[in-house]
Motif scaffolding. Structure first.
Motif, PDB file in Angstrom:
ATOM      1  N   ALA A  56      26.902  46.287  26.067  1.00  0.00           N
ATOM      2  CA  ALA A  56      27.954  46.608  27.033  1.00  0.00           C
ATOM      3  C   ALA A  56      29.304  46.405  26.368  1.00  0.00           C
ATOM      4  CB  ALA A  56      27.842  45.715  28.256  1.00  0.00           C
ATOM      5  N   THR A  57      30.168  47.372  26.513  1.00  0.00           N
ATOM      6  CA  THR A  57      31.517  47.263  25.994  1.00  0.00           C
ATOM      7  C   THR A  57      32.411  46.732  27.106  1.00  0.00           C
ATOM      8  OG1 THR A  57      31.107  49.173  24.586  1.00  0.00           O
ATOM      9  CG2 THR A  57      33.403  48.532  24.909  1.00  0.00           C
ATOM     10  N   VAL A  58      33.055  45.600  26.847  1.00  0.00           N
ATOM     11  CA  VAL A  58      33.974  45.004  27.824  1.00  0.00           C
ATOM     12  C   VAL A  58      35.321  45.687  27.649  1.00  0.00           C
ATOM     13  CG1 VAL A  58      35.041  42.878  28.644  1.00  0.00           C
ATOM     14  CG2 VAL A  58      32.737  42.810  27.677  1.00  0.00           C
ATOM     15  N   VAL A  59      35.683  46.518  28.609  1.00  0.00           N
ATOM     16  CA  VAL A  59      36.928  47.272  28.530  1.00  0.00           C
ATOM     17  C   VAL A  59      38.110  46.398  28.934  1.00  0.00           C
ATOM     18  CG1 VAL A  59      38.163  49.287  29.394  1.00  0.00           C
ATOM     19  CG2 VAL A  59      35.698  49.411  29.012  1.00  0.00           C
ATOM     20  N   ALA A  60      37.985  45.697  30.049  1.00  0.00           N
ATOM     21  CA  ALA A  60      39.099  44.873  30.536  1.00  0.00           C
ATOM     22  C   ALA A  60      38.565  43.721  31.374  1.00  0.00           C
ATOM     23  CB  ALA A  60      40.055  45.715  31.362  1.00  0.00           C
ATOM     24  N   LYS A  61      39.390  42.714  31.490  1.00  0.00           N
ATOM     25  CA  LYS A  61      39.110  41.552  32.328  1.00  0.00           C
ATOM     26  C   LYS A  61      40.237  41.526  33.365  1.00  0.00           C
ATOM     27  CE  LYS A  61      38.032  36.714  31.477  1.00  0.00           C
ATOM     28  NZ  LYS A  61      37.981  35.675  30.459  1.00  0.00           N
ATOM     29  N   ARG A  62      39.870  41.688  34.662  1.00  0.00           N
ATOM     30  CA  ARG A  62      40.885  41.821  35.700  1.00  0.00           C
ATOM     31  C   ARG A  62      40.754  40.728  36.758  1.00  0.00           C
ATOM     32  NH1 ARG A  62      40.425  46.497  39.001  1.00  0.00           N
ATOM     33  NH2 ARG A  62      38.238  46.686  38.515  1.00  0.00           N
ATOM     34  N   ILE A  63      41.830  40.530  37.499  1.00  0.00           N
ATOM     35  CA  ILE A  63      41.831  39.610  38.636  1.00  0.00           C
ATOM     36  C   ILE A  63      41.980  40.431  39.912  1.00  0.00           C
ATOM     37  CG2 ILE A  63      43.093  37.768  39.797  1.00  0.00           C
ATOM     38  CD1 ILE A  63      43.879  36.700  37.061  1.00  0.00           C
ATOM     39  N   VAL A  64      41.063  40.233  40.842  1.00  0.00           N
ATOM     40  CA  VAL A  64      41.157  40.867  42.161  1.00  0.00           C
ATOM     41  C   VAL A  64      41.906  39.894  43.058  1.00  0.00           C
ATOM     42  CG1 VAL A  64      39.861  41.734  44.134  1.00  0.00           C
ATOM     43  CG2 VAL A  64      38.989  42.107  41.823  1.00  0.00           C
ATOM     44  N   PRO A  65      43.046  40.310  43.628  1.00  0.00           N
ATOM     45  CA  PRO A  65      43.832  39.374  44.449  1.00  0.00           C
ATOM     46  C   PRO A  65      43.094  38.993  45.729  1.00  0.00           C
ATOM     47  CG  PRO A  65      44.755  41.581  44.561  1.00  0.00           C
ATOM     48  CD  PRO A  65      43.658  41.618  43.540  1.00  0.00           C
ATOM     49  N   GLY A  66      43.480  37.872  46.310  1.00  0.00           N
ATOM     50  CA  GLY A  66      42.876  37.427  47.563  1.00  0.00           C
ATOM     51  C   GLY A  66      43.114  38.447  48.669  1.00  0.00           C
ATOM     52  N   HIS A  67      42.142  38.625  49.532  1.00  0.00           N
ATOM     53  CA  HIS A  67      42.238  39.612  50.597  1.00  0.00           C
ATOM     54  C   HIS A  67      41.325  39.226  51.763  1.00  0.00           C
ATOM     55  CE1 HIS A  67      38.830  40.774  48.080  1.00  0.00           C
ATOM     56  NE2 HIS A  67      38.306  41.314  49.164  1.00  0.00           N
ATOM     57  N   THR A 110      35.765  37.946  26.425  1.00  0.00           N
ATOM     58  CA  THR A 110      37.091  38.497  26.172  1.00  0.00           C
ATOM     59  C   THR A 110      37.025  40.015  26.221  1.00  0.00           C
ATOM     60  OG1 THR A 110      36.693  38.486  23.792  1.00  0.00           O
ATOM     61  CG2 THR A 110      37.802  36.565  24.720  1.00  0.00           C
ATOM     62  N   ALA A 111      38.177  40.629  26.416  1.00  0.00           N
ATOM     63  CA  ALA A 111      38.253  42.091  26.476  1.00  0.00           C
ATOM     64  C   ALA A 111      38.082  42.685  25.086  1.00  0.00           C
ATOM     65  CB  ALA A 111      39.586  42.519  27.072  1.00  0.00           C
ATOM     66  N   ASN A 112      37.720  43.948  25.038  1.00  0.00           N
ATOM     67  CA  ASN A 112      37.545  44.728  23.798  1.00  0.00           C
ATOM     68  C   ASN A 112      36.469  44.143  22.887  1.00  0.00           C
ATOM     69  OD1 ASN A 112      39.613  46.534  24.590  1.00  0.00           O
ATOM     70  ND2 ASN A 112      41.141  45.104  23.795  1.00  0.00           N
ATOM     71  N   THR A 113      35.385  43.668  23.481  1.00  0.00           N
ATOM     72  CA  THR A 113      34.251  43.177  22.702  1.00  0.00           C
ATOM     73  C   THR A 113      32.995  43.897  23.180  1.00  0.00           C
ATOM     74  OG1 THR A 113      33.852  41.358  24.258  1.00  0.00           O
ATOM     75  CG2 THR A 113      35.227  40.878  22.347  1.00  0.00           C
ATOM     76  N   THR A 114      31.934  43.726  22.422  1.00  0.00           N
ATOM     77  CA  THR A 114      30.644  44.288  22.786  1.00  0.00           C
ATOM     78  C   THR A 114      29.675  43.138  22.969  1.00  0.00           C
ATOM     79  OG1 THR A 114      31.123  46.241  21.463  1.00  0.00           O
ATOM     80  CG2 THR A 114      28.849  45.908  22.093  1.00  0.00           C
ATOM     81  N   GLU A 115      29.015  43.113  24.122  1.00  0.00           N
ATOM     82  CA  GLU A 115      28.106  42.023  24.477  1.00  0.00           C
ATOM     83  C   GLU A 115      26.719  42.578  24.780  1.00  0.00           C
ATOM     84  OE1 GLU A 115      29.058  38.970  24.291  1.00  0.00           O
ATOM     85  OE2 GLU A 115      31.230  39.175  24.294  1.00  0.00           O
ATOM     86  N   PRO A 116      25.660  41.803  24.491  1.00  0.00           N
ATOM     87  CA  PRO A 116      24.314  42.251  24.866  1.00  0.00           C
ATOM     88  C   PRO A 116      24.120  42.167  26.379  1.00  0.00           C
ATOM     89  CG  PRO A 116      24.215  40.081  23.891  1.00  0.00           C
ATOM     90  CD  PRO A 116      25.632  40.535  23.771  1.00  0.00           C
ATOM     91  N   VAL A 117      23.351  43.084  26.911  1.00  0.00           N
ATOM     92  CA  VAL A 117      23.123  43.133  28.347  1.00  0.00           C
ATOM     93  C   VAL A 117      21.706  43.641  28.625  1.00  0.00           C
ATOM     94  CG1 VAL A 117      24.045  45.473  28.643  1.00  0.00           C
ATOM     95  CG2 VAL A 117      24.135  43.901  30.530  1.00  0.00           C
ATOM     96  N   GLN A 118      21.094  43.100  29.664  1.00  0.00           N
ATOM     97  CA  GLN A 118      19.798  43.598  30.126  1.00  0.00           C
ATOM     98  C   GLN A 118      20.055  44.261  31.471  1.00  0.00           C
ATOM     99  OE1 GLN A 118      16.809  40.605  30.724  1.00  0.00           O
ATOM    100  NE2 GLN A 118      15.153  42.071  30.444  1.00  0.00           N
ATOM    101  N   PHE A 119      19.630  45.523  31.612  1.00  0.00           N
ATOM    102  CA  PHE A 119      19.976  46.284  32.810  1.00  0.00           C
ATOM    103  C   PHE A 119      18.831  47.202  33.221  1.00  0.00           C
ATOM    104  CE2 PHE A 119      21.087  48.829  29.194  1.00  0.00           C
ATOM    105  CZ  PHE A 119      20.758  50.130  29.559  1.00  0.00           C
TER     106      PHE A 119
END
Length: 136
Positions: A56-67, A110-119
């Motif tokens: 999996a390529t991690v494109v971005a790490k975002r924060i979802v504001p409280g709602h 972190t963003a812009n890295t490649t991580e192993p994933v089982q899906f």
């Protein structure tokens, strides 16, 4: 009350001239049929699909504001405040998706890295369901 009486009740109301009651029952029956169809589709979509391992390529790490949003609390559906949280934008198997891992995995990613994933990749709509992320 028998099943035949239950199913034919809207038609009986329609024949009696009670158009409003028949319309309400048709609506509820349609909602029930739609919910059952959606549940059966989701079950059939992932049934028998084997889990695959990929990257999996991690494109971005975002924060979802409280709602404010709807949440189930046990048996009840309530309108509750959801505090802010972090999510990851991933590309898995050629599909862009968002994923919310547990906090200690989120801290180590972190963003812009490649991580192993089982899906699992669904049969009908190629939806991706992540089983394990980063630590296989």
């Amino acid at each position: 009350m028998s099943l035949h009486t239950m199913v034919s009740l809207p038609f009986t109301l329609l024949n009696r001239g009670q158009l409003g009651g028949a319309g309400v029952l048709f609506f509820f029956y349609a909602v029930i049929v739609a919910c059952i169809s959606k549940a059966l589709f989701e079950i059939a979509n992932f049934a028998g699909v084997k889990a695959r391992t990929g990257m999996a390529t991690v494109v971005a790490k975002r924060i979802v504001p409280g709602h404010w949003g709807w949440q189930s609390r046990g048996r009840f559906l309530t309108y509750a405040y959801v505090p802010e949280y972090e999510i990851l934008d991933l590309i898995v198997n050629g599909r862009t998706m968002t994923y919310r891992p547990i906090p200690w995995i989120m801290e180590r990613t972190t963003a812009n890295t490649t991580e192993p994933v089982q899906f699992k990749a669904a049969r009908f709509n190629s939806k991706v369901q992540i089983i394990k992320f980063k630590y296989l």
